[in-house]
Design a protein around this motif. Structure first.
Motif, PDB file in Angstrom:
ATOM      1  N   LYS A 389      -0.684   2.628   7.080  1.00  0.00           N
ATOM      2  CA  LYS A 389      -0.567   2.715   8.532  1.00  0.00           C
ATOM      3  C   LYS A 389      -1.302   1.551   9.185  1.00  0.00           C
ATOM      4  O   LYS A 389      -2.412   1.205   8.790  1.00  0.00           O
ATOM      5  N   SER A 390      -0.687   0.956  10.180  1.00  0.00           N
ATOM      6  CA  SER A 390      -1.256  -0.214  10.843  1.00  0.00           C
ATOM      7  C   SER A 390      -2.068   0.201  12.063  1.00  0.00           C
ATOM      8  O   SER A 390      -2.210   1.390  12.360  1.00  0.00           O
ATOM      9  N   GLY A 391      -2.593  -0.778  12.767  1.00  0.00           N
ATOM     10  CA  GLY A 391      -3.319  -0.515  14.001  1.00  0.00           C
ATOM     11  C   GLY A 391      -4.661   0.154  13.798  1.00  0.00           C
ATOM     12  O   GLY A 391      -5.143   0.863  14.688  1.00  0.00           O
ATOM     13  N   GLY A 392      -5.267  -0.035  12.617  1.00  0.00           N
ATOM     14  CA  GLY A 392      -6.575   0.553  12.359  1.00  0.00           C
ATOM     15  C   GLY A 392      -6.546   2.035  12.045  1.00  0.00           C
ATOM     16  O   GLY A 392      -7.600   2.677  11.974  1.00  0.00           O
ATOM     17  N   LYS A 393      -5.358   2.612  11.814  1.00  0.00           N
ATOM     18  CA  LYS A 393      -5.259   4.043  11.513  1.00  0.00           C
ATOM     19  C   LYS A 393      -5.714   4.357  10.091  1.00  0.00           C
ATOM     20  O   LYS A 393      -6.020   5.508   9.778  1.00  0.00           O
ATOM     21  N   GLN A 394      -5.718   3.346   9.230  1.00  0.00           N
ATOM     22  CA  GLN A 394      -6.220   3.519   7.872  1.00  0.00           C
ATOM     23  C   GLN A 394      -7.115   2.331   7.533  1.00  0.00           C
ATOM     24  O   GLN A 394      -6.915   1.223   8.042  1.00  0.00           O
ATOM     25  N   PRO A 395      -8.122   2.542   6.659  1.00  0.00           N
ATOM     26  CA  PRO A 395      -9.022   1.448   6.275  1.00  0.00           C
ATOM     27  C   PRO A 395      -8.298   0.384   5.461  1.00  0.00           C
ATOM     28  O   PRO A 395      -7.270   0.642   4.833  1.00  0.00           O
ATOM     29  N   HIS A 396      -8.865  -0.816   5.450  1.00  0.00           N
ATOM     30  CA  HIS A 396      -8.201  -1.970   4.842  1.00  0.00           C
ATOM     31  C   HIS A 396      -7.915  -1.803   3.362  1.00  0.00           C
ATOM     32  O   HIS A 396      -6.950  -2.372   2.835  1.00  0.00           O
ATOM     33  N   TRP A 397      -8.727  -1.012   2.649  1.00  0.00           N
ATOM     34  CA  TRP A 397      -8.535  -0.911   1.197  1.00  0.00           C
ATOM     35  C   TRP A 397      -7.258  -0.135   0.827  1.00  0.00           C
ATOM     36  O   TRP A 397      -6.836  -0.163  -0.317  1.00  0.00           O
ATOM     37  N   CYS A 398      -6.626   0.539   1.802  1.00  0.00           N
ATOM     38  CA  CYS A 398      -5.371   1.241   1.518  1.00  0.00           C
ATOM     39  C   CYS A 398      -4.230   0.272   1.207  1.00  0.00           C
ATOM     40  O   CYS A 398      -3.213   0.669   0.628  1.00  0.00           O
ATOM     41  N   LEU A 399      -4.393  -0.997   1.588  1.00  0.00           N
ATOM     42  CA  LEU A 399      -3.355  -2.004   1.349  1.00  0.00           C
ATOM     43  C   LEU A 399      -3.088  -2.203  -0.137  1.00  0.00           C
ATOM     44  O   LEU A 399      -1.941  -2.439  -0.544  1.00  0.00           O
ATOM     45  N   GLU A 400      -4.120  -2.100  -0.955  1.00  0.00           N
ATOM     46  CA  GLU A 400      -3.995  -2.442  -2.379  1.00  0.00           C
ATOM     47  C   GLU A 400      -2.919  -1.622  -3.087  1.00  0.00           C
ATOM     48  O   GLU A 400      -2.203  -2.141  -3.950  1.00  0.00           O
ATOM     49  N   LYS A 401      -2.768  -0.357  -2.750  1.00  0.00           N
ATOM     50  CA  LYS A 401      -1.851   0.521  -3.472  1.00  0.00           C
ATOM     51  C   LYS A 401      -0.583   0.846  -2.700  1.00  0.00           C
ATOM     52  O   LYS A 401       0.272   1.590  -3.211  1.00  0.00           O
ATOM     53  N   ASP A 402      -0.426   0.328  -1.498  1.00  0.00           N
ATOM     54  CA  ASP A 402       0.733   0.729  -0.702  1.00  0.00           C
ATOM     55  C   ASP A 402       2.017   0.055  -1.199  1.00  0.00           C
ATOM     56  O   ASP A 402       1.984  -0.912  -1.956  1.00  0.00           O
ATOM     57  N   GLN A 403       3.178   0.633  -0.834  1.00  0.00           N
ATOM     58  CA  GLN A 403       4.504   0.096  -1.162  1.00  0.00           C
ATOM     59  C   GLN A 403       4.635  -0.192  -2.659  1.00  0.00           C
ATOM     60  O   GLN A 403       5.109  -1.248  -3.069  1.00  0.00           O
ATOM     61  N   SER A 404       4.218   0.766  -3.472  1.00  0.00           N
ATOM     62  CA  SER A 404       4.176   0.566  -4.926  1.00  0.00           C
ATOM     63  C   SER A 404       4.654   1.802  -5.675  1.00  0.00           C
ATOM     64  O   SER A 404       4.789   2.891  -5.106  1.00  0.00           O
ATOM     65  N   ILE A 405       4.883   1.593  -6.982  1.00  0.00           N
ATOM     66  CA  ILE A 405       5.217   2.687  -7.897  1.00  0.00           C
ATOM     67  C   ILE A 405       4.055   2.842  -8.867  1.00  0.00           C
ATOM     68  O   ILE A 405       3.515   1.845  -9.357  1.00  0.00           O
ATOM     69  N   HIS A 406       3.669   4.084  -9.149  1.00  0.00           N
ATOM     70  CA  HIS A 406       2.517   4.337 -10.008  1.00  0.00           C
ATOM     71  C   HIS A 406       2.876   5.395 -11.062  1.00  0.00           C
ATOM     72  O   HIS A 406       3.507   6.404 -10.745  1.00  0.00           O
ATOM     73  N   ALA A 407       2.425   5.172 -12.269  1.00  0.00           N
ATOM     74  CA  ALA A 407       2.548   6.186 -13.333  1.00  0.00           C
ATOM     75  C   ALA A 407       1.165   6.774 -13.584  1.00  0.00           C
ATOM     76  O   ALA A 407       0.191   6.045 -13.764  1.00  0.00           O
ATOM     77  N   PHE A 408       1.086   8.112 -13.586  1.00  0.00           N
ATOM     78  CA  PHE A 408      -0.187   8.807 -13.780  1.00  0.00           C
ATOM     79  C   PHE A 408      -0.094   9.770 -14.967  1.00  0.00           C
ATOM     80  O   PHE A 408       0.949  10.358 -15.236  1.00  0.00           O
TER      81      PHE A 408
END
Length: 411
Positions: A389-408
């Protein structure tokens, strides 16, 4: 504390001396001289009080600034110039993982991951991947984004720029965003669910809000629309509709769809009333997905929101939450060998586990935008993340994992 402790100690000693001197005079009964002496004594006392107040304020502000500076350097919290931000309470709660001796027993482990943008040789001009749902079809994965009309196809190994990874359909098929929130497959047809769309065909032309399910036939890197049918279930607006779903053939031969509501109580108004999630069982009559029944999710899925649902042929279920960065693993009764009994379908209230997605070394939520989920097998999940989320709604470190695929890997 102060950067000049010697000065602060000297000020405090002077203040204590002045107060002690006056107290001794009062206790001994010795008169305090009038005139200039009285004025001087009053000045001493007032000065002492001012010095004490100033020292206290300086110490507090320097303690605060030091804590803020250190926490910013360590990435622990994000403070504005004066005071902590609104995320402070949540950060304190997150920090409990530092003392959690059972952290590994209820936290999923990241196996591997890849940004969507690195999967495709040809992204068809798409620059944003606001992923919302994903399915596994015999080891080949299909994902959708709520900003795009395309379907993303990729292999389980998430190889960058592989020839097997494709964007199916025109991402800009229509001018507006797709609102795609769920994808499932049955009998050679892909079903994609649009969250909630304004309808103007109510009584007296009144407005109502319903999800729409599109039926798509895929050929190569394109698809053809077979049908676009509305769901009978009504929402309060366009923002909190169906956020996930799956389809399954019934024991009666009818194809059923289960839609997962994003908000608690399937509501916009009461969306944050945790532990009141619901799904809606539907079947198609002509071009309307009629509501068969509404099923409560057990309150052990005590979530602020619900972002997707996936099911195994044996009834094992995964339900994710974006807001709480977690997944509820449970069982759907009435499901056996990939068939659903519409009369018996319900959640098992006794069989469940809640697993959280990994935190940072300082207990920050890293996977801030978990949206879609599907099973790789009984012990692993493939998950997709939305854009931060933009506009300061989420902290900057959320960028690292966004718009991605993850296997857990599940514990």
């Amino acid at each position: 504390m102060s950067e000049h402790p010697e000065e602060q100690a000297s000020l405090l000693q002077r203040a204590e001396h002045l107060i002690s001197e006056k107290n001794l005079q009062q206790q001994s009964g010795a008169p305090i001289s009038r005139g200039t002496g009285t004025f001087t004594a009053k000045i001493y006392v007032a000065s002492a009080l001012i010095i004490l107040a100033a020292c206290t304020a300086v110490a507090y502000m320097q303690d605060f600034n030091s804590d803020a500076y250190l926490s910013q350097r360590n990435g622990a919290e994000d403070y504005p110039l004066l005071g902590k931000n609104k995320k402070d309470k949540k950060n304190k709660k997150d920090k409990k993982c530092l003392d959690d001796e059972k952290y590994s027993s209820h936290t999923a482990k990241t196996a591997y991951e890849m940004p969507f943008a690195a999967l495709f040789k040809d992204t068809r001009g798409e620059k944003k991947f606001e992923a919302s749902s994903v399915i596994n079809l015999d080891g080949v994965y299909y994902a959708i984004c709520d900003n795009s009309w395309a379907i993303s196809k990729f292999d389980s190994d998430l190889t960058p720029f592989s020839e097997n990874n494709l964007m199916i359909g025109d991402p800009n098929r229509e001018a507006e965003d797709s609102g795609y929130e769920a994808i499932f497959y049955h009998d050679n047809i892909f079903y994609v669910m649009r969250e909630s769309v304004e309808h103007g065909d109510g009584p007296d032309s009144s407005t109502s809000y319903h999800a729409i399910i599109e039926e798509l036939v895929v050929t190569g890197d394109d698809y053809e629309i077979q049908a676009q049918c509305s769901c009978e279930f009504e929402f309060e607006g366009t923002s909190k509709g169906f956020e996930g779903g799956f389809g399954m053939e019934g024991t009666d031969g009818v194809f059923y769809v289960i839609g997962l509501c994003e908000g608690n109580h399937c509501s916009e108004k009461d969306k944050a009333d945790q532990g009141n999630g619901q799904v809606v069982l539907m079947k198609k009559t002509d071009c309307l997905w009629e509501t068969v029944k509404v099923i409560d999710i057990p309150d052990t899925a005590y979530f602020t929101d619900y972002s997707d649902i996936s099911i195994r042929p044996n009834g094992k279920v995964a339900i994710t939450t974006q807001e709480d960065s977690a997944v509820w693993i449970g069982k759907l009764l009435g499901v056996e060998d990939g068939k659903l009994d519409p009369d018996a379908v319900d959640f098992d209230k006794d069989e469940h586990e809640v697993y959280y997605f990994p935190k940072s070394t300082s207990c920050q939520t890293l996977y801030c935008n978990i949206e879609g989920v599907t099973f790789i097998n009984d012990d692993m999940l493939m998950v997709v993340s939305d854009k931060m989320k933009s506009g300061g709604k989420q902290p900057h470190w959320c960028l690292e994992k966004d718009q991605s695929i993850h296997a857990f890997v599940l514990p």
